[in-house]
Design a protein around this motif. Sequence first.
Motif, mmCIF file in Angstrom:
data_model
loop_
_atom_site.group_PDB
_atom_site.id
_atom_site.type_symbol
_atom_site.label_atom_id
_atom_site.label_comp_id
_atom_site.label_asym_id
_atom_site.label_seq_id
_atom_site.Cartn_x
_atom_site.Cartn_y
_atom_site.Cartn_z
ATOM 1 N N THR A 47 -29.379 71.120 88.891
ATOM 2 C CA THR A 47 -28.668 69.851 88.732
ATOM 3 C C THR A 47 -27.296 69.986 89.379
ATOM 4 O O THR A 47 -26.561 70.937 89.102
ATOM 5 N N TYR A 49 -23.727 67.757 91.224
ATOM 6 C CA TYR A 49 -23.037 66.468 91.203
ATOM 7 C C TYR A 49 -22.103 66.290 92.378
ATOM 8 O O TYR A 49 -21.597 67.239 92.968
ATOM 9 N N VAL A 81 -26.421 64.127 90.103
ATOM 10 C CA VAL A 81 -25.588 63.323 89.212
ATOM 11 C C VAL A 81 -24.467 62.756 90.076
ATOM 12 O O VAL A 81 -23.757 63.505 90.743
ATOM 13 N N ARG A 132 -28.701 60.355 88.245
ATOM 14 C CA ARG A 132 -27.976 59.725 87.141
ATOM 15 C C ARG A 132 -26.591 59.338 87.616
ATOM 16 O O ARG A 132 -25.969 60.070 88.387
ATOM 17 N N LEU A 195 -19.769 67.932 82.697
ATOM 18 C CA LEU A 195 -21.113 67.711 83.233
ATOM 19 C C LEU A 195 -21.984 68.953 83.095
ATOM 20 O O LEU A 195 -23.210 68.844 82.962
ATOM 21 N N GLN A 198 -22.922 68.663 79.269
ATOM 22 C CA GLN A 198 -23.695 67.482 78.891
ATOM 23 C C GLN A 198 -24.924 67.251 79.767
ATOM 24 O O GLN A 198 -25.930 66.714 79.302
ATOM 25 N N GLU A 199 -24.852 67.612 81.044
ATOM 26 C CA GLU A 199 -25.932 67.308 81.975
ATOM 27 C C GLU A 199 -26.585 68.548 82.577
ATOM 28 O O GLU A 199 -27.548 68.436 83.338
#
Length: 436
Positions: A47, A49, A81, A132, A195, A198-199
């Motif tokens: 993941t 961002y 993200v 997201r 992030l 949380q992500e």
Amino acid sequence: MTAPTDDRQAPSARGGAVLEELQWRGLLSHTTDLEELHQLMDEGPVTFYLGCDPTAASLHVGHLVQLCLMRRLQEAGHHPVVLVGGATGLIGDPRPTSERTLNDPEVVAGWVQSIADQVRPFVSFEGENAARLVNNLDWFSGLGALDFLRDVGKHFRVNQMLKKDSVSARLESEQGISYTEFSYQILQGYDYWHLHIQEGVQLQIGGQDQWGNLMAGVDFVHRKEGRSVHAITSPLVTDSTGKKFGKSEGNAIWLDPEMTSAWTFFQFWLNAEDVKVVEYLKLFTFLTREQIDELAAQVEAEPFKRAAQRALAREMTAMVHGEQATADVEVAAAALFGKGSLREVPVNAILDATRELEGAEVRLGDTWVDVVVATGLADSRKSAKRFLAEGAISVNGETVSADGALEEGDLLGERVAVVKRGRKNMAAARVTSDPA
């Protein structure tokens, strides 16, 4: 905006192999630990961002490298993200030379929505690795100053913060730097930590000039959680003189069609220099290596045909403005240069195209002699009459004579007529009001 259609995309490398593709395309500038990141990506989807601050009503072509990089990583199976900085946009990353003008929260909120809409077409929000969209104002708005200083500020070292290029440059200037802008890197570092928690974010991407801010986040996560996370940056895109693309350079080409038309956008890429066009094809387009290599060979063998520039302009305009707008631009360009009827070109396309032409304001009822002189196609009425007598003047592709005048039926989109002298000299006669 419309992302590239599947039949134009290069096959996506999966897992960590995408890093090799990024290196070939020249998309990697700084990285933390490339070998470790490669292994991490091979073990499973990562993941990551990308942060976009709303410091203007639109993103510009300088942002496209990151948007395309984000898409490439998602196509390789990784999870994007997209952070739109409703909080950090209220402050702005420090400029090297002067303090930013702080915009009203209401203005920034409007920009947040505009930029969120512009980012959406570059990634998919469906499927197993759906993107997201987040706004850092959601977590900063509830964070008190004392909590921020106690729980966040204590993890940042001022001596490291001072090494950031934009900070050191400002410290040496007469103006100095405010605590507001100096603190920006702490806010961006906190974003990464938030992030990560949380992500599950393990990678941040950004431009080369953001390396210091990205490392602030990497260091903060390590200090607070004892974990390693990663960052990669891409080089800043420049022309052959080294001038970068961006609004600070005064040459911004915006992604918002209301700020930069599809015509102007297409022409920007069409005018790419031979020495830079292959680089741009690698950085921005989703053409395959074979397609790019073929275009590179054409640049070497037949540069006058500008095949690479046309491919670049077509790909980029389709990506940002859509296939139909791109087709309209190409039809308008062909008609302007005598390959088709201007009256068959969609009105918006012809108005955008003629907006770029030299010309003049005229009135209905003006003689063609007056129009030719006003638009600069003749330096005197005598010359204008001679050109008209020789049949050298055309309006919207039709030859006109000295005894005629501009009428409503001569206007395209009820606003403009394209006046040409010969094949190459062209101007726009624009009607702004009726004759008194």
